[in-house]
Enzyme design. Sequence first.
Site, PDB file in Angstrom:
ATOM      1  N   CYS A   4     -18.985  12.406  21.593  1.00 50.44           N
ATOM      2  CA  CYS A   4     -19.121  11.308  20.632  1.00 50.44           C
ATOM      3  C   CYS A   4     -19.362   9.946  21.277  1.00 50.44           C
ATOM      4  O   CYS A   4     -19.670   8.975  20.579  1.00 50.44           O
ATOM      5  CB  CYS A   4     -17.892  11.263  19.728  1.00 50.44           C
ATOM      6  SG  CYS A   4     -17.706  12.743  18.706  1.00 50.44           S
ATOM      7  N   HIS A  59     -17.422   4.239  16.626  1.00 51.06           N
ATOM      8  CA  HIS A  59     -17.746   5.631  16.332  1.00 51.06           C
ATOM      9  C   HIS A  59     -16.966   6.078  15.107  1.00 51.06           C
ATOM     10  O   HIS A  59     -15.749   5.911  15.025  1.00 51.06           O
ATOM     11  CB  HIS A  59     -17.393   6.509  17.538  1.00 51.06           C
ATOM     12  CG  HIS A  59     -17.280   7.956  17.215  1.00 51.06           C
ATOM     13  ND1 HIS A  59     -18.307   8.669  16.633  1.00 51.06           N
ATOM     14  CD2 HIS A  59     -16.243   8.830  17.361  1.00 51.06           C
ATOM     15  CE1 HIS A  59     -17.917   9.915  16.450  1.00 51.06           C
ATOM     16  NE2 HIS A  59     -16.670  10.039  16.879  1.00 51.06           N
ATOM     17  N   ASN A 111     -18.250  12.506  10.438  1.00 53.09           N
ATOM     18  CA  ASN A 111     -18.361  12.304  11.890  1.00 53.09           C
ATOM     19  C   ASN A 111     -19.570  13.077  12.392  1.00 53.09           C
ATOM     20  O   ASN A 111     -19.541  14.302  12.459  1.00 53.09           O
ATOM     21  CB  ASN A 111     -17.079  12.790  12.568  1.00 53.09           C
ATOM     22  CG  ASN A 111     -17.085  12.567  14.073  1.00 53.09           C
ATOM     23  OD1 ASN A 111     -18.133  12.411  14.698  1.00 53.09           O
ATOM     24  ND2 ASN A 111     -15.903  12.580  14.675  1.00 53.09           N
TER      25      ASN A 111
END
Length: 338
Positions: free
Chosen positions: A116, A259, A289
């Site tokens: 990520c 993020h 996500n």
Amino acid sequence: MRGAPAGRAAVIAGLGCHLPPDVVTNEDLTRRLDTSDEWIRSRTGIATRHMVAPGTATSDLAVEAGRRALDSAGCGAEAVVLATTTPDRPCPATAPDVAHRLGLGSVAAFDVSAVCSGFLYGLATATGLIVSGTAERVLLIAADAFTTIIDPADRGTAVIFADGAGAVVLRAGDPAEPGAVGRVVLGSDGGLSRLIEVPAGGSRQRSSGVAAAPGEEFFRMAGREVYRHAVERMADSSRQAAQAAGWAGPQDADRFAAHQANARILATVADDLGIPPERRLSNIERVGNTGAASLAVLLSQAAAEGTLTAGHRLLLTAFGGGLTWGATALVWPDVKPV
């Protein structure tokens, strides 16, 4: 060997994103998981997410996002950097195929893997190609078909992760102009790699001669421990990035883009940094996500919606498997997504 041109910087010149058309709601998930809309929203902040259809790969998402970013910039690229955790195949890298499908010819193309944190690791890499004089324009794509490595029966991950791609075009420019990428703060802690992993499929498991146990081919995450490390690392790297940009602190940011991991994590980090809610960019409620794509998709959507505009001082941060993390600060340029 020719040295890097003096006063050279990488400047954001175009951006775009792509989400697969299939939308999965919380209600859809309750039909196969022991969960509820209230449970998912209260713990993650997510209401809907996008999921690839059967036969759709990471490269398909990357090509569409890359094409839109190139159209936004109105130019081509001499290199393609693809940040992804879900390459089409273990070998070769997915980026050369993406470059070929975009009609970019025999340009340099390679993958970056930082889960990520991939977009920020890719941003630092692409910036290095430009600052060193290796390339004049670089297409950076962050794309993940993350649902392809998620156990559909695992309530802890199946409700969170989703698919998507975002891209930016970087061009050579002046360090003082809007959109110039300065220092990208990066870090890692491999001693905690077990907290976020896919146990099977790599050389360690394959060379052991022992078949993977059922479920080891899927993504695993130790949620509570990850939460603590994510908050600490994103907050700390954000402070370093703000200092490197010459700001008094993170509170100088007009817009904060983290993020999109979990709504609770995002709120905790922003509160710790002293950034008020009206300055926080977020799309987690509707996209979930999206792994490495998270920041790139967020920036493209925010610019399209007008919540991120030219002149905004922007602070970016991310945290992912590895463990990896990063942050950077810049002034947003006058660029429109396609």
